[in-house]
Design a protein around this motif. Sequence first.
Motif, PDB file in Angstrom:
ATOM      1  N   VAL A  99       0.853  -1.195   0.000  1.00  9.31           N
ATOM      2  CA  VAL A  99       0.000   0.000   0.000  1.00  9.31           C
ATOM      3  C   VAL A  99       0.887   1.242   0.000  1.00  9.31           C
ATOM      4  O   VAL A  99       1.628   1.498   0.954  1.00  9.31           O
ATOM      5  N   GLU A 100       0.797   1.995  -1.109  1.00 13.88           N
ATOM      6  CA  GLU A 100       1.550   3.238  -1.217  1.00 13.88           C
ATOM      7  C   GLU A 100       0.756   4.406  -0.632  1.00 13.88           C
ATOM      8  O   GLU A 100      -0.487   4.393  -0.649  1.00 13.88           O
ATOM      9  N   SER A 101       1.469   5.404  -0.170  1.00 18.51           N
ATOM     10  CA  SER A 101       0.851   6.635   0.300  1.00 18.51           C
ATOM     11  C   SER A 101       1.876   7.758   0.211  1.00 18.51           C
ATOM     12  O   SER A 101       3.065   7.503  -0.002  1.00 18.51           O
ATOM     13  N   GLY A 102       1.395   8.990   0.351  1.00 17.13           N
ATOM     14  CA  GLY A 102       2.300  10.129   0.388  1.00 17.13           C
ATOM     15  C   GLY A 102       2.312  10.992  -0.855  1.00 17.13           C
ATOM     16  O   GLY A 102       2.990  12.021  -0.888  1.00 17.13           O
ATOM     17  N   GLY A 103       1.591  10.595  -1.890  1.00 12.21           N
ATOM     18  CA  GLY A 103       1.566  11.391  -3.098  1.00 12.21           C
ATOM     19  C   GLY A 103       0.803  12.696  -2.904  1.00 12.21           C
ATOM     20  O   GLY A 103       0.149  12.910  -1.883  1.00 12.21           O
ATOM     21  N   GLY A 104       0.894  13.563  -3.896  1.00 12.95           N
ATOM     22  CA  GLY A 104       0.189  14.834  -3.821  1.00 12.95           C
ATOM     23  C   GLY A 104       0.717  15.830  -4.829  1.00 12.95           C
ATOM     24  O   GLY A 104       1.504  15.481  -5.712  1.00 12.95           O
ATOM     25  N   LEU A 105       0.279  17.063  -4.666  1.00 13.57           N
ATOM     26  CA  LEU A 105       0.698  18.164  -5.543  1.00 13.57           C
ATOM     27  C   LEU A 105       1.858  18.916  -4.889  1.00 13.57           C
ATOM     28  O   LEU A 105       1.767  19.299  -3.716  1.00 13.57           O
ATOM     29  N   VAL A 106       2.909  19.112  -5.640  1.00 14.64           N
ATOM     30  CA  VAL A 106       4.086  19.805  -5.110  1.00 14.64           C
ATOM     31  C   VAL A 106       4.661  20.699  -6.200  1.00 14.64           C
ATOM     32  O   VAL A 106       4.544  20.390  -7.398  1.00 14.64           O
TER      33      VAL A 106
END
Lengths: 118, 109
Positions: A5-12
Motif C-alpha cells: 500500500v503506497e501513500s504520500g503522493g500529492g501536488l508539489v
Amino acid sequence: EVQLVESGGGLVKPGGSLRLSCAASGLTVSKAWIHWVRQAPGKGLEWVGRVKSETSGGTISHAAPVQGRFTISRDDSANTLYLQMNSLKTEDTGVYYCFTEYGNDGYWGQGTLVTVSS
Amino acid sequence: QSALTQPPSASGSPGQSVTISCTGTSGDVGGYNYVSWYQQHPGKVPKLLIYEVVKRPSGVPDRFSGSKSGNTASLTVSGLQAEDEADYYCLSYAGINTLFGGGTKLTVL
C-alpha cells in the motif's frame, strides 16, 4: 495474502520534496526485492529504483534520471519501504508504484499520484 | 541504460497467436534469466504473466508463454481472446539496474 500500500503522493511545486511510503503486509520487506516504478500520464512504466533482500546484500539502486535526487530506504521495524523525492521536476509527475516478485508471483500496490506543477 | 526495445503495437484476430519481442543486450536480457512480462489494462495495475523467462504464476492461463534467444526475450499469446487487449511490458534484471521495455499495445481485431 501479500499486500503493498503506497501513500504520500500529492501536488508539489517544482523544486519541492515528497516522501512516499510502501507499507507491506503478508511478507517481510527485508526478505524481498522491492522496486519503485512510475508511470507518467499516458506513458509506459519506468523503473525508479529497488532494494534487494538482506540475503542478497540489501543493496539499494536508483535509476539514472533520479540519481542524486531520490533516495530509497527501508524500515524493517515498520515493514515499510520509502522513496524520498527531492528537487522534484515537472517530468517526475506520474503514478508511483511499489512492487515485488515474491514467492512465484508478483504484487503491486495501487499506486500514488505525484503531480509536480507550479 | 536505455529501455528495452519492444514493438509499439501488435495485433491478431481471436484464436490466433501473437508474439511480442523484447530486445536488450548481453548486460540485461542476454546475461540473466530474469525476464518478466506484465499485462496492464487501461487504468489498472500491471499483472505479472511470466517471470524468470518461462515461468507462469499460478492462475495465469497457459496461453501465455515466454522464451529467450540471445539478447531477445519473447512473449507468445496463443488463442487470442478479446480480454487480452492490453499493454504488455517486459522487465529485465540488469545488474545494478532493472529495465522495462517501452511497452507494446496489443489489439485484438
